[in-house]
Design an enzyme around this catalytic site. Sequence first.
Site, PDB file in Angstrom:
ATOM      1  N   HIS A  71      -0.580  -4.503  19.848  1.00 39.54           N
ATOM      2  CA  HIS A  71      -0.179  -4.209  18.587  1.00 39.54           C
ATOM      3  C   HIS A  71       0.589  -2.806  18.823  1.00 39.54           C
ATOM      4  CE1 HIS A  71       0.176  -2.888  14.216  1.00 39.54           C
ATOM      5  NE2 HIS A  71       0.100  -4.316  13.936  1.00 39.54           N
TER       6      HIS A  71
ATOM      7  N   GLU B 170       0.881  -0.246  16.747  1.00 39.71           N
ATOM      8  CA  GLU B 170      -0.061   0.734  16.207  1.00 39.71           C
ATOM      9  C   GLU B 170      -0.946   1.076  17.399  1.00 39.71           C
ATOM     10  OE1 GLU B 170      -3.721   1.706  13.136  1.00 39.71           O
ATOM     11  OE2 GLU B 170      -2.345   0.201  12.624  1.00 39.71           O
TER      12      GLU B 170
ATOM     13  N   CYS C  33       0.981  -1.096   0.050  1.00 38.83           N
ATOM     14  CA  CYS C  33      -0.141   0.006   0.015  1.00 38.83           C
ATOM     15  C   CYS C  33       0.845   1.151   0.246  1.00 38.83           C
ATOM     16  CB  CYS C  33      -0.966  -0.068   1.183  1.00 38.83           C
ATOM     17  SG  CYS C  33       0.063   0.279   2.753  1.00 38.83           S
TER      18      CYS C  33
ATOM     19  N   SER D 277       2.241  -5.335   3.452  1.00 36.04           N
ATOM     20  CA  SER D 277       3.657  -5.297   3.368  1.00 36.04           C
ATOM     21  C   SER D 277       4.227  -6.411   2.694  1.00 36.04           C
ATOM     22  CB  SER D 277       4.016  -5.361   4.908  1.00 36.04           C
ATOM     23  OG  SER D 277       3.403  -6.086   5.595  1.00 36.04           O
TER      24      SER D 277
ATOM     25  N   SER E 197      -0.785  -7.812  10.926  1.00 37.95           N
ATOM     26  CA  SER E 197      -2.247  -7.790  11.161  1.00 37.95           C
ATOM     27  C   SER E 197      -3.164  -7.865  10.007  1.00 37.95           C
ATOM     28  CB  SER E 197      -2.276  -6.505  12.061  1.00 37.95           C
ATOM     29  OG  SER E 197      -3.876  -6.406  12.332  1.00 37.95           O
TER      30      SER E 197
END
Length: 309
Positions: free
Chosen positions: A125, A127, A13, A267, A224
């Site tokens: 996580h 993030e 992305c 990713s 994730s």
Amino acid sequence: MRRVILSNPRGFCAGVVRAIQVVESALEKWGAPIYVKHEIVHNRHVVDDLKRRGAIFIEDLKDVPCGEKVIYSAHGIPPEVREEAKARNLFDIDATCVLVTKIHSAVKLYASKGYQIILIGKKKHVEVIGIRGEAPESVTVVEKVEDVANLPFDIHVPLFFVTQTTLSLDDVAEVTQALKARYPHIITLPSSSVCYATQNRQEALRAVLPRVNFVYVIGDVQSSNSNRLREVAEKRNIPARLVNSPDHISDEILHYSGDIAVTAGASTPEHIIQSCISRLKELIPDLQVEEDIFTTEDVVFQPPKELRT
């Protein structure tokens, strides 16, 4: 004749492309070593390649010599990390995904207005740890529908919710429905916190599932969004495997009939996807590959100011 239906969009992305380019550009501009806090993205192939080129991945800023350069990963960091970097005179470069930064800003803003923040995501996580760090006294993390019933807030408390960017749309919908049922006054951002790339990859996979009997998700076990893609298939009773290299694809597939869907987390490099396709062709010699385009993506994020030419 069996087919592989190759889901599109898949793989990198815009946020991942930007993050990798930040490390590559820093190495080109300043040379090795360049320190990176946490894996720049959750993919072993990407991380190992950057290590070979001179990137050093660390979890603790104490492992970065004073005055050196450090890049923050695409997942974001809590504010205390920036403060530590400043105190140690580190030259920091932020590769946090633009869409993650948007959530950081929203949490900080609404906490300052007196809202309690509900953050839908996985507590451990990286993030979520970064987002929660913007206002730790005001943020409560909710992982699943059952957690909503245990929230301590009454109907008079102003509430705002956001989500981790890489969650399953199915799970987010269920938790959001439960939140709104219990707290009809709760508010959120005008657009979904789940990022465009996560949505596109999940919806593209959903579109091909009625035509296949098996799914391969190419991605790292730590990723994730790759794990959520696997769950999209499994929730619809389609067997799915998360694999990160052609070596992980066994002759198990020969025990299944019908067509196969292949997708990849945000990713995952395209060359790894193609090597997995080649492995499937070795196992199934008459295999045909068909591309299924759900939508096209043209999003591009600008590099940090430190690396703009």
